[in-house]
Write a protein that holds these residues in place. Sequence first.
Motif, mmCIF file in Angstrom:
data_model
loop_
_atom_site.group_PDB
_atom_site.id
_atom_site.type_symbol
_atom_site.label_atom_id
_atom_site.label_comp_id
_atom_site.label_asym_id
_atom_site.label_seq_id
_atom_site.Cartn_x
_atom_site.Cartn_y
_atom_site.Cartn_z
ATOM 1 N N ARG A 1 5.894 15.040 8.445
ATOM 2 C CA ARG A 1 6.270 13.681 8.072
ATOM 3 C C ARG A 1 5.027 12.912 7.639
ATOM 4 O O ARG A 1 3.969 13.040 8.230
ATOM 5 N N LYS A 2 5.166 12.101 6.621
ATOM 6 C CA LYS A 2 4.098 11.220 6.170
ATOM 7 C C LYS A 2 4.405 9.815 6.670
ATOM 8 O O LYS A 2 5.557 9.372 6.661
ATOM 9 N N PHE A 3 3.367 9.121 7.084
ATOM 10 C CA PHE A 3 3.512 7.786 7.638
ATOM 11 C C PHE A 3 2.870 6.769 6.710
ATOM 12 O O PHE A 3 1.965 7.085 5.947
ATOM 13 N N THR A 4 3.340 5.528 6.807
ATOM 14 C CA THR A 4 2.867 4.463 5.940
ATOM 15 C C THR A 4 1.892 3.548 6.682
ATOM 16 O O THR A 4 1.790 3.587 7.916
ATOM 17 N N TYR A 5 1.246 2.707 5.917
ATOM 18 C CA TYR A 5 0.366 1.681 6.486
ATOM 19 C C TYR A 5 1.162 0.767 7.418
ATOM 20 O O TYR A 5 0.711 0.420 8.510
ATOM 21 N N ARG A 6 2.371 0.409 7.012
ATOM 22 C CA ARG A 6 3.222 -0.445 7.844
ATOM 23 C C ARG A 6 3.568 0.244 9.159
ATOM 24 O O ARG A 6 3.651 -0.398 10.200
ATOM 25 N N ASP A 7 3.758 1.562 9.106
ATOM 26 C CA ASP A 7 3.993 2.318 10.340
ATOM 27 C C ASP A 7 2.803 2.184 11.285
ATOM 28 O O ASP A 7 2.965 1.998 12.493
ATOM 29 N N MET B 1 0.838 -1.176 0.000
ATOM 30 C CA MET B 1 0.000 0.000 0.000
ATOM 31 C C MET B 1 0.881 1.235 0.000
ATOM 32 O O MET B 1 1.726 1.387 0.864
ATOM 33 N N ASP B 2 0.663 2.092 -0.981
ATOM 34 C CA ASP B 2 1.477 3.294 -1.118
ATOM 35 C C ASP B 2 0.840 4.520 -0.496
ATOM 36 O O ASP B 2 1.412 5.601 -0.547
ATOM 37 N N GLN B 3 -0.321 4.370 0.086
ATOM 38 C CA GLN B 3 -1.025 5.492 0.685
ATOM 39 C C GLN B 3 -0.239 6.032 1.873
ATOM 40 O O GLN B 3 0.387 5.279 2.617
ATOM 41 N N GLU B 4 -0.266 7.360 2.046
ATOM 42 C CA GLU B 4 0.430 7.988 3.167
ATOM 43 C C GLU B 4 -0.579 8.591 4.117
ATOM 44 O O GLU B 4 -1.683 8.982 3.715
ATOM 45 N N PHE B 5 -0.179 8.691 5.394
ATOM 46 C CA PHE B 5 -1.080 9.150 6.446
ATOM 47 C C PHE B 5 -0.388 10.186 7.322
ATOM 48 O O PHE B 5 0.836 10.224 7.397
ATOM 49 N N THR B 6 -1.191 10.970 8.010
ATOM 50 C CA THR B 6 -0.647 11.946 8.947
ATOM 51 C C THR B 6 -0.384 11.273 10.284
ATOM 52 O O THR B 6 -0.884 10.174 10.555
ATOM 53 N N ILE B 7 0.349 11.949 11.125
ATOM 54 C CA ILE B 7 0.624 11.409 12.447
ATOM 55 C C ILE B 7 -0.676 11.238 13.243
ATOM 56 O O ILE B 7 -0.831 10.279 13.984
ATOM 57 N N GLN B 8 -1.615 12.141 13.064
ATOM 58 C CA GLN B 8 -2.885 12.038 13.786
ATOM 59 C C GLN B 8 -3.687 10.825 13.312
ATOM 60 O O GLN B 8 -4.294 10.129 14.119
ATOM 61 N N GLN B 9 -3.670 10.560 12.027
ATOM 62 C CA GLN B 9 -4.399 9.404 11.497
ATOM 63 C C GLN B 9 -3.845 8.093 12.037
ATOM 64 O O GLN B 9 -4.608 7.216 12.448
ATOM 65 N N ILE B 10 -2.516 7.954 12.056
ATOM 66 C CA ILE B 10 -1.974 6.681 12.545
ATOM 67 C C ILE B 10 -2.094 6.576 14.065
ATOM 68 O O ILE B 10 -2.276 5.486 14.591
ATOM 69 N N ALA B 11 -2.017 7.696 14.748
ATOM 70 C CA ALA B 11 -2.217 7.672 16.207
ATOM 71 C C ALA B 11 -3.638 7.225 16.527
ATOM 72 O O ALA B 11 -3.854 6.364 17.387
ATOM 73 N N ASP B 12 -4.613 7.791 15.833
ATOM 74 C CA ASP B 12 -6.008 7.401 16.050
ATOM 75 C C ASP B 12 -6.224 5.923 15.716
ATOM 76 O O ASP B 12 -6.914 5.212 16.441
ATOM 77 N N ALA B 13 -5.639 5.467 14.625
ATOM 78 C CA ALA B 13 -5.809 4.076 14.198
ATOM 79 C C ALA B 13 -5.229 3.103 15.216
ATOM 80 O O ALA B 13 -5.772 2.028 15.443
ATOM 81 N N ALA B 14 -4.123 3.493 15.860
ATOM 82 C CA ALA B 14 -3.471 2.636 16.851
ATOM 83 C C ALA B 14 -4.029 2.859 18.257
ATOM 84 O O ALA B 14 -3.579 2.223 19.203
ATOM 85 N N LYS B 15 -4.986 3.778 18.371
ATOM 86 C CA LYS B 15 -5.588 4.139 19.668
ATOM 87 C C LYS B 15 -4.530 4.699 20.613
ATOM 88 O O LYS B 15 -4.425 4.307 21.777
ATOM 89 N N LEU B 16 -3.741 5.627 20.072
ATOM 90 C CA LEU B 16 -2.713 6.337 20.816
ATOM 91 C C LEU B 16 -2.954 7.832 20.676
ATOM 92 O O LEU B 16 -3.737 8.263 19.836
ATOM 93 N N THR B 17 -2.251 8.604 21.475
ATOM 94 C CA THR B 17 -2.280 10.045 21.274
ATOM 95 C C THR B 17 -1.121 10.434 20.363
ATOM 96 O O THR B 17 -0.132 9.688 20.243
ATOM 97 N N ARG B 18 -1.255 11.569 19.761
ATOM 98 C CA ARG B 18 -0.175 12.083 18.922
ATOM 99 C C ARG B 18 1.098 12.245 19.756
ATOM 100 O O ARG B 18 2.201 11.950 19.297
ATOM 101 N N TYR B 19 0.935 12.688 20.990
ATOM 102 C CA TYR B 19 2.078 12.854 21.882
ATOM 103 C C TYR B 19 2.807 11.528 22.092
ATOM 104 O O TYR B 19 4.032 11.471 22.091
ATOM 105 N N GLN B 20 2.051 10.426 22.295
ATOM 106 C CA GLN B 20 2.684 9.122 22.498
ATOM 107 C C GLN B 20 3.507 8.722 21.280
ATOM 108 O O GLN B 20 4.620 8.210 21.416
ATOM 109 N N VAL B 21 2.962 8.940 20.088
ATOM 110 C CA VAL B 21 3.691 8.598 18.861
ATOM 111 C C VAL B 21 4.979 9.422 18.773
ATOM 112 O O VAL B 21 6.060 8.886 18.515
ATOM 113 N N GLU B 22 4.878 10.724 19.009
ATOM 114 C CA GLU B 22 6.057 11.587 18.951
ATOM 115 C C GLU B 22 7.097 11.186 19.999
ATOM 116 O O GLU B 22 8.300 11.179 19.726
#
Length: 151
Positions: A42-48, A1-22
């Motif tokens: 920064r852009k994040f990947t599906y694998r991220d 998957m070549d789609q890119e995501f924001t830090i907020q999108q991957i944080a929400d998907a993982a049920k984390l806060t943006r602060y935790q990811v950072e």
Amino acid sequence: MDQEFTIQQIADAAKLTRYQVEAWISRGHFKPENPVEPGKARKFTYRDAITLGVVAEFGRLGLSPTVSSMHTAHLFGYHDEDSLLVICQGPVRVSETLEGVDDEGEIDHTFGQITRPSELSRIVENPNVRSFAAINLGHIERRIQKNLGIA
């Protein structure tokens, strides 16, 4: 998957806060695939997102991100939809001159492996496994896909 995501999108998907990811990035617990570019978000990947989901899930079980992140390098090598990532702790025989070695010349060691649920009994019955935690990779992947809007 070549789609890119924001830090907020991957944080929400993982049920984390943006602060935790950072924080996990700055502490070296999580290394995103894409390099940071000066002046750009920064852009994040599906694998991220999957990697973060795994570290977060182990965190909910009480494992530190330091321990769980050591076992995320090969998450994408499984083929069974409901494979388990199991992190185990047990003794390893080492030289008795090393620090932290017990009277029998052993030191606690963690190791991870991907296995099918039907093979979990092999780990449970292993006398060298003192403790373990297991998560269902397929379940995490489905949850991440749903939260990112990926079919």
